[in-house]
Design an enzyme around this catalytic site. Structure first.
Site, PDB file in Angstrom:
ATOM      1  N   GLU A  34      47.011  40.693  29.373  1.00  0.00           N
ATOM      2  CA  GLU A  34      46.552  41.365  28.158  1.00  0.00           C
ATOM      3  C   GLU A  34      47.495  42.536  27.898  1.00  0.00           C
ATOM      4  O   GLU A  34      47.733  43.345  28.805  1.00  0.00           O
ATOM      5  CB  GLU A  34      45.122  41.870  28.324  1.00  0.00           C
ATOM      6  CG  GLU A  34      44.573  42.528  27.067  1.00  0.00           C
ATOM      7  CD  GLU A  34      43.150  43.012  27.208  1.00  0.00           C
ATOM      8  OE1 GLU A  34      42.640  43.632  26.244  1.00  0.00           O
ATOM      9  OE2 GLU A  34      42.539  42.793  28.279  1.00  0.00           O
ATOM     10  N   ARG A 260      43.193  38.227  44.674  1.00  0.00           N
ATOM     11  CA  ARG A 260      44.109  39.181  44.054  1.00  0.00           C
ATOM     12  C   ARG A 260      44.755  40.059  45.127  1.00  0.00           C
ATOM     13  O   ARG A 260      44.301  40.091  46.278  1.00  0.00           O
ATOM     14  CB  ARG A 260      43.362  40.058  43.052  1.00  0.00           C
ATOM     15  CG  ARG A 260      42.289  40.916  43.688  1.00  0.00           C
ATOM     16  CD  ARG A 260      41.512  41.716  42.651  1.00  0.00           C
ATOM     17  NE  ARG A 260      42.355  42.677  41.981  1.00  0.00           N
ATOM     18  CZ  ARG A 260      41.942  43.424  40.964  1.00  0.00           C
ATOM     19  NH1 ARG A 260      40.709  43.284  40.492  1.00  0.00           N
ATOM     20  NH2 ARG A 260      42.746  44.299  40.411  1.00  0.00           N
ATOM     21  N   LYS A 270      43.997  49.289  35.190  1.00  0.00           N
ATOM     22  CA  LYS A 270      44.750  49.742  34.018  1.00  0.00           C
ATOM     23  C   LYS A 270      44.110  50.957  33.378  1.00  0.00           C
ATOM     24  O   LYS A 270      44.804  51.860  32.894  1.00  0.00           O
ATOM     25  CB  LYS A 270      44.865  48.608  32.989  1.00  0.00           C
ATOM     26  CG  LYS A 270      45.897  47.554  33.323  1.00  0.00           C
ATOM     27  CD  LYS A 270      46.002  46.584  32.160  1.00  0.00           C
ATOM     28  CE  LYS A 270      46.982  45.473  32.433  1.00  0.00           C
ATOM     29  NZ  LYS A 270      47.047  44.524  31.303  1.00  0.00           N
TER      30      LYS A 270
END
Length: 557
Positions: A34, A260, A270
């Site tokens: 994104e 992850r 983020k």
């Protein structure tokens, strides 16, 4: 262990079975960030995995921007992501793609679900929708708008599209099962109203698809064979499949999840990274203290080191926390093999060689490392006045001190042996100069020749050097889990994460240093020329990492 001899991980085995069994004829993966921030070290694992699998099996990997939320996305982030993927050493197939490329088709598929009675416009407020949704242990209850007719839903959805509804007034939801054990299947939102321009489509749309609705269908349109996500999307997989099964999509990709990358002493949210930038705890997304790929690049981290690190940690389905020391090892290992050597004096102390003729200069040759055709030979100007590190001299010292002591000898690296004869001090008693004598018969000779100095120190000519600034970057956080639980991560910002040294003196060859070019400053660590600050006349060098892991030892004191 090499990658060739390393046991295959579960995704490699799945792909081999899919190719052998004929489920797929070509491997097509994608990296779908994104564009709401810069990529960080956690993304590197996904990049290496998706592009690496495509390379390994002779397929292709798309770069697709998941741009369904115009409130947080910017073109700056798009361009930074492209730079980072390329820098890391990968090239996506064809042109970069955007979920917004498919907005028309996604809208048509939303209409398809409405016509099939599988989607409806819901006027519950966000607070009411949360209350109706239920909990992990209790089922939800149907929205009072769930049984609207197809005709009414089509008309209302058209009004949403035309901007006739306010933001938050209603949404389009999939009609699945409000009692489903998996909460993601409880009539999830497909479209919501956002009256703002999009960085790709401008003002064309005021409704935007949800990630869950757009993701699988984008995969299908691109012919993705293996949609690889991190484990937090495992519970979303039934919804991913439900959309594909209930829409006339051209293909049915399969989603697979892996663990992850969780790294201690690091924050990769983020939102929190953006907070560090917005509140000016750091100097932008590319600050060398940041775990962003652009920050690591500016700090001098080689892309090969990141790729090797991702190979080292492997691919599993088990969540774990990787020690930051492993990444630092990979960085140090790559730089040790590839970074050219140079000398830089960070706290200069003037040395005058009293028996060296004034005005004389000679060029001494220094061995290059590594030996490469593209690296020029090192030539060190040797003059009557030099600089050494202030900490490399003591008036008195015990036998363990292997540097210059008053009345003793030391070798200058790649040069002569000198003898400390006299100390010059200022009115405050501070040492401002050493007067030494040089033995010019000692060039290139070792202890077997009868030359036995206490040790070897680095130096630069005081007359021909590069005046520079050195920035000693360290870990940004002092706590191994700075954002765990209810912690405020800002409370654990390491107060000693940056020390700026001005008036440093580097060997003259560094006048030609390119931005982001890495060097080993002998005895001091690995550094690179900063790409943002400094000038050709006075460059800035950033410390990438020390020669050894001294940080952990300091924390144990």
């Amino acid at each position: 262990m090499t990658s060739e001899s390393k046991p295959a991980h579960f995704l490699q085995n799945i792909i081999r079975e899919d190719l052998a069994g004929g489920r797929v004829s070509e491997v097509v993966t994608r990296f779908p960030p994104e564009p709401n921030g810069y990529l960080h070290i956690g993304h590197a694992k996904s990049i290496c995995l998706n592009f690496g699998l495509a390379q390994e099996f002779g397929g292709s990997c798309n770069l697709r921007f998941d741009d369904t939320n115009p409130a947080k996305e910017e073109e700056e982030y798009v361009e930074s992501i492209k730079r980072d993927v390329s820098w890391l050493g990968f090239q996506w197939a064809g042109e970069a793609k955007y979920t917004s490329d498919y907005f028309d088709q996604l809208y048509d598929w939303a209409l398809h679900l409405i016509k099939e009675g599988k989607a409806y416009v819901c006027h519950l407020s966000p607070e009411e929708a949360r209350a109706y949704r239920g909990t992990l242990t209790e089922p939800g209850k149907n929205s009072p708008y769930r049984d609207r007719s197809v005709e009414e839903n089509l008309a209302l959805f058209e009004q949403m599209k035309n901007g006739e509804m306010k933001e938050g007034e209603c949404s389009l939801r999939a009609r699945i099962d409000m009692a489903a054990p998996n909460i993601n299947l409880r009539d999830p939102i497909i479209y919501r109203i956002k009256k703002m321009a999009h960085h790709q489509t401008g003002d064309k749309w005021c409704i935007y698809p949800s990630y869950d609705f757009a993701h699988g269908q984008s995969d299908a349109m691109e012919g993705i064979s293996h949609s690889i996500c991190t484990l937090e999307f495992e519970d979303h997989r039934p919804l991913y499949d439900w959309f594909l099964e209930n829409l006339p999509v051209p293909a049915h990709p399969r989603q697979y999840e892996f663990a992850r990358l969780n790294l201690n002493y690091t924050v990769v949210s983020k939102r929190k990274l953006k907070q560090l930038v917005d509140e000016k705890h750091v100097d932008g997304w590319d600050d060398p203290r940041m775990p962003t790929l652009s920050g690591m690049r500016r700090r001098g981290v080689p892309p090969a080191a990141i790729r090797n690190f991702c190979e080292m940690i492997g691919v599993t389905r088990s969540d774990s926390v990787v020690d930051l020391g492993m990444l630092e090892y990979a960085i140090r290992d790559d730089l040790d093999k590839n970074a050219p050597r140079a000398m830089c004096v960070m706290d200069p102390l003037k040395v005058t060689l009293t028996n060296y003729p004034e005005g004389e200069e000679e060029n001494l040759n220094a061995p290059g490392h590594p030996v490469r055709e593209d690296l020029p030979a090192r030539v060190l100007p040797f003059t009557r006045t030099l600089y050494i590190e202030r900490e490399d001299f003591r008036e008195e010292a015990n036998k363990k001190y292997k540097r210059l002591v008053l009345g003793k000898k030391v070798r200058l690296r790649n040069a002569y042996v000198i003898h400390a004869d006299e100390v010059v001090k200022d009115a405050n008693g501070e040492i401002v100069e050493l007067r030494c004598s040089v033995d010019r018969d000692t060039l290139g000779k070792d202890p077997a020749d009868g030359v036995k100095p206490k040790g070897v120190i680095h130096w630069v000519s005081a007359e021909k050097n590069v005046d520079c600034e050195v920035r000693l970057y360290d870990r940004l956080f002092s706590d191994p889990a700075p954002d765990a639980g209810d912690k405020n991560f800002l409370d654990f910002v390491n107060p000693d994460n940056l020390e700026i040294l001005s008036g440093c003196k580097a060997e003259i060859g560094l006048a030609n240093a390119e931005p982001e070019q890495s060097y080993q400053f002998e005895r001091n660590g690995y550094f690179c020329r900063d790409s943002k600050y400094g000038t050709v006349e006075k460059p800035v060098f950033n410390r990438t990492i020390g020669l050894r892991d001294s940080w952990a030892k300091e924390q144990d004191k």
